[in-house]
Scaffold this motif. Structure first.
Motif, PDB file in Angstrom:
ATOM      1  N   THR A   1      22.459  62.224  74.206  1.00  0.00           N
ATOM      2  CA  THR A   1      23.064  62.599  72.931  1.00  0.00           C
ATOM      3  C   THR A   1      22.075  63.358  72.060  1.00  0.00           C
ATOM      4  O   THR A   1      22.431  64.331  71.383  1.00  0.00           O
ATOM      5  CB  THR A   1      23.580  61.352  72.199  1.00  0.00           C
ATOM      6  N   ASN A   2      20.805  62.948  72.063  1.00  0.00           N
ATOM      7  CA  ASN A   2      19.793  63.677  71.300  1.00  0.00           C
ATOM      8  C   ASN A   2      19.620  65.100  71.821  1.00  0.00           C
ATOM      9  O   ASN A   2      19.460  66.046  71.038  1.00  0.00           O
ATOM     10  CB  ASN A   2      18.454  62.940  71.347  1.00  0.00           C
ATOM     11  N   ALA A   3      19.635  65.254  73.134  1.00  0.00           N
ATOM     12  CA  ALA A   3      19.507  66.594  73.712  1.00  0.00           C
ATOM     13  C   ALA A   3      20.714  67.452  73.344  1.00  0.00           C
ATOM     14  O   ALA A   3      20.575  68.633  72.996  1.00  0.00           O
ATOM     15  CB  ALA A   3      19.357  66.498  75.232  1.00  0.00           C
ATOM     16  N   THR A   4      21.909  66.852  73.427  1.00  0.00           N
ATOM     17  CA  THR A   4      23.116  67.590  73.039  1.00  0.00           C
ATOM     18  C   THR A   4      23.053  67.999  71.582  1.00  0.00           C
ATOM     19  O   THR A   4      23.377  69.141  71.221  1.00  0.00           O
ATOM     20  CB  THR A   4      24.370  66.727  73.284  1.00  0.00           C
ATOM     21  N   ALA A   5      22.618  67.079  70.717  1.00  0.00           N
ATOM     22  CA  ALA A   5      22.512  67.385  69.293  1.00  0.00           C
ATOM     23  C   ALA A   5      21.517  68.511  69.042  1.00  0.00           C
ATOM     24  O   ALA A   5      21.729  69.360  68.160  1.00  0.00           O
ATOM     25  CB  ALA A   5      22.103  66.136  68.521  1.00  0.00           C
ATOM     26  N   ALA A   6      20.412  68.545  69.813  1.00  0.00           N
ATOM     27  CA  ALA A   6      19.428  69.619  69.660  1.00  0.00           C
ATOM     28  C   ALA A   6      20.040  70.968  70.023  1.00  0.00           C
ATOM     29  O   ALA A   6      19.779  71.982  69.368  1.00  0.00           O
ATOM     30  CB  ALA A   6      18.207  69.332  70.531  1.00  0.00           C
ATOM     31  N   ILE A   7      20.863  70.981  71.066  1.00  0.00           N
ATOM     32  CA  ILE A   7      21.545  72.218  71.451  1.00  0.00           C
ATOM     33  C   ILE A   7      22.510  72.663  70.357  1.00  0.00           C
ATOM     34  O   ILE A   7      22.564  73.846  69.987  1.00  0.00           O
ATOM     35  CB  ILE A   7      22.281  72.033  72.789  1.00  0.00           C
ATOM     36  N   LEU A   8      23.268  71.720  69.818  1.00  0.00           N
ATOM     37  CA  LEU A   8      24.229  72.056  68.771  1.00  0.00           C
ATOM     38  C   LEU A   8      23.532  72.570  67.520  1.00  0.00           C
ATOM     39  O   LEU A   8      24.031  73.489  66.853  1.00  0.00           O
ATOM     40  CB  LEU A   8      25.092  70.835  68.444  1.00  0.00           C
TER      41      LEU A   8
ATOM     42  N   ASP B   1      34.501  63.351  70.366  1.00  0.00           N
ATOM     43  CA  ASP B   1      33.496  62.292  70.196  1.00  0.00           C
ATOM     44  C   ASP B   1      34.124  60.922  70.436  1.00  0.00           C
ATOM     45  O   ASP B   1      34.949  60.458  69.652  1.00  0.00           O
ATOM     46  CB  ASP B   1      32.928  62.379  68.781  1.00  0.00           C
ATOM     47  N   LYS B   2      33.712  60.257  71.505  1.00  0.00           N
ATOM     48  CA  LYS B   2      34.280  58.960  71.869  1.00  0.00           C
ATOM     49  C   LYS B   2      33.578  57.785  71.206  1.00  0.00           C
ATOM     50  O   LYS B   2      34.103  56.675  71.200  1.00  0.00           O
ATOM     51  CB  LYS B   2      34.229  58.785  73.386  1.00  0.00           C
ATOM     52  N   LYS B   3      32.380  58.003  70.675  1.00  0.00           N
ATOM     53  CA  LYS B   3      31.596  56.880  70.128  1.00  0.00           C
ATOM     54  C   LYS B   3      31.139  57.102  68.687  1.00  0.00           C
ATOM     55  O   LYS B   3      30.307  56.345  68.180  1.00  0.00           O
ATOM     56  CB  LYS B   3      30.363  56.651  71.011  1.00  0.00           C
ATOM     57  N   ASN B   4      31.672  58.109  68.026  1.00  0.00           N
ATOM     58  CA  ASN B   4      31.254  58.445  66.650  1.00  0.00           C
ATOM     59  C   ASN B   4      29.748  58.700  66.567  1.00  0.00           C
ATOM     60  O   ASN B   4      29.104  58.345  65.577  1.00  0.00           O
ATOM     61  CB  ASN B   4      31.648  57.334  65.666  1.00  0.00           C
ATOM     62  N   ASP B   5      29.205  59.332  67.598  1.00  0.00           N
ATOM     63  CA  ASP B   5      27.770  59.625  67.622  1.00  0.00           C
ATOM     64  C   ASP B   5      27.405  60.844  66.792  1.00  0.00           C
ATOM     65  O   ASP B   5      26.256  60.983  66.364  1.00  0.00           O
ATOM     66  CB  ASP B   5      27.305  59.861  69.069  1.00  0.00           C
ATOM     67  N   TYR B   6      28.366  61.743  66.578  1.00  0.00           N
ATOM     68  CA  TYR B   6      28.003  63.049  66.023  1.00  0.00           C
ATOM     69  C   TYR B   6      28.304  63.202  64.537  1.00  0.00           C
ATOM     70  O   TYR B   6      27.836  64.162  63.920  1.00  0.00           O
ATOM     71  CB  TYR B   6      28.694  64.155  66.827  1.00  0.00           C
ATOM     72  N   THR B   7      29.057  62.281  63.957  1.00  0.00           N
ATOM     73  CA  THR B   7      29.367  62.392  62.524  1.00  0.00           C
ATOM     74  C   THR B   7      28.109  62.487  61.666  1.00  0.00           C
ATOM     75  O   THR B   7      27.997  63.405  60.834  1.00  0.00           O
ATOM     76  CB  THR B   7      30.243  61.217  62.071  1.00  0.00           C
ATOM     77  N   PRO B   8      27.128  61.590  61.827  1.00  0.00           N
ATOM     78  CA  PRO B   8      25.932  61.717  60.989  1.00  0.00           C
ATOM     79  C   PRO B   8      25.060  62.916  61.345  1.00  0.00           C
ATOM     80  O   PRO B   8      24.289  63.402  60.509  1.00  0.00           O
ATOM     81  CB  PRO B   8      25.175  60.407  61.256  1.00  0.00           C
ATOM     82  N   ARG B   9      25.186  63.417  62.554  1.00  0.00           N
ATOM     83  CA  ARG B   9      24.319  64.508  63.003  1.00  0.00           C
ATOM     84  C   ARG B   9      24.752  65.861  62.457  1.00  0.00           C
ATOM     85  O   ARG B   9      23.943  66.791  62.397  1.00  0.00           O
ATOM     86  CB  ARG B   9      24.274  64.546  64.532  1.00  0.00           C
ATOM     87  N   ILE B  10      26.019  66.007  62.096  1.00  0.00           N
ATOM     88  CA  ILE B  10      26.481  67.304  61.596  1.00  0.00           C
ATOM     89  C   ILE B  10      27.004  67.189  60.167  1.00  0.00           C
ATOM     90  O   ILE B  10      27.752  68.047  59.705  1.00  0.00           O
ATOM     91  CB  ILE B  10      27.564  67.897  62.525  1.00  0.00           C
TER      92      ILE B  10
END
Length: 371
Positions: free
Chosen positions: A46-53, A74-83
């Motif tokens: 997820t961290n690697a994906t976030a870095a790409i995004l 997003d199946k786990k709500n991992d990206y809400t705080p990241r973006i």
């Protein structure tokens, strides 16, 4: 030059582990390149994906005229705080009243073709292959009746309406055998009880509502069960974009859309492919053909052993974090027996390979190569 034979990367996400001065980046703007990221839980996918995004977001900020829309499922709500700080993000949750995705056709797609596409996704995933023809005919008839009543609007039936009609026996002439009708009712009950997201006569159309207005979409799919309901929603969205662009002849060399599917071990599998008569899910078809239409995907998997063959073969970039089961390790090694180690921006080690070459015609072909 050896690392970036096609030109410098669009953005960086780390450096080679044994050579910190050699920066590691990805090149995606000039041509869609699918990315597969595999690794055990907690390994850094997820961290690697976030870095790409984040890299894509920086590109968008620097050159708004070549905007790339990101669609995160997003199946786990991992990206809400990241973006959270991003602009132009539409956030939907499959359990919220404001989230609606109907069966309506994308712009430029003939209703008959789209109805067949919808049922060709729904019936295999819902294990209703015997009801396929009847359900397709029923949806086409209802679309004609509903649109005739309001010619200014293209109205399609919802699953709630289909369930009501199936219970009343109104669909019997299309479904034929009673057991087909009972099976359809059971699965329509499952999907309407799981979520209200399909309870509409129109709803979200990605090209019209997200991509063309230069927006991003974060679609939270947490706790959306059973799994086939989630898979139907995801594959319906893939088909919206791919089939719409195919039938509009909307070809392009540059990347315009990125789908992000993290934690997709249940959704990007060979088993899902096998459910379809041609052994290819809409996700696999998008990975296979989407690059001609400006579409790419970032797929996150915990294990490689159950992955779809198309997920494995159609990824131009593959980042493999630690794997602990023998079959996944064997799969990783089969791609590239001597992958290079990279340290990403969050100091996580990852093995990497680039999978592309150029033929004499200039067309890209998969090739197992290593760095």
């Amino acid at each position: 030059d050896e690392l970036y034979a096609l030109g410098p990367p669009d953005f960086e996400i780390g450096h080679l582990a044994d050579s910190p001065d050699v920066r590691f980046g990805l090149r995606i703007r000039d041509r869609p390149r699918n990315i597969l990221i595999a690794g055990n839980a907690g390994s850094g996918k997820t961290n690697a994906t976030a870095a790409i995004l984040e890299g894509v977001n920086r590109m968008n900020s620097a050159n708004a005229d070549r905007f790339i829309s990101i669609i995160i499922l997003d199946k786990k709500n991992d990206y809400t705080p990241r973006i959270r700080e991003w602009t132009n993000v539409v956030r939907l949750n499959a359990h919220d009243s404001g989230a609606r995705v109907g069966l309506s056709s994308p712009e430029g797609v003939v209703p008959k073709i789209w109805s067949n596409s919808v049922t060709s996704i729904f019936c295999p995933l819902a294990n209703l292959v015997s009801a396929w023809t009847g359900l397709n005919a029923a949806i086409q008839w209802l679309h004609q009746v509903m649109s005739a009543a309001d010619p200014k609007r293209d109205r399609w039936p919802s699953f709630v309406l289909l369930l009501e009609l199936a219970r009343s026996g109104a669909l019997a002439k299309w479904l034929g055998k009673q057991e087909y009708a009972r099976s359809l009712i059971n699965q329509l009950e499952a999907i309407t009880q799981s979520t209200d997201v399909f309870d509409c006569f129109g709803g979200l159309e990605l090209e019209r509502d997200i991509i063309r207005p230069r927006k991003h979409l974060l679609f939270e799919l947490n706790n959306l069960a059973p799994s086939w309901v989630r898979q139907f929603l995801m594959n319906l969205l893939f088909a919206q974009v791919l089939l719409g662009r195919m039938l509009r002849g909307q070809k392009t060399n540059s990347t315009e859309v990125i789908f992000v599917l993290d934690e997709s071990d249940q959704d990007a599998t060979a088993e899902v492919d096998q459910a379809f008569p041609d052994k290819m899910s809409p996700l696999s078809l998008m990975l296979r053909m989407g690059r001609e239409y400006g579409i790419m995907a970032i797929i996150g998997l915990g294990r490689l052993q159950h992955a779809s063959a198309y997920v494995l073969s159609e990824a131009q970039y593959q980042l493999t974090f630690n794997q602990s089961d023998a079959r996944s390790i064997s799969s990783a090694l089969s791609f590239c027996p001597g992958m290079s180690s990279v340290v990403t921006s969050n100091h996580t080690a990852v093995s990497f390979r680039r999978n592309s070459s150029v033929s004499s015609t200039g067309r890209r072909r998969p090739k197992h190569s290593r760095w």
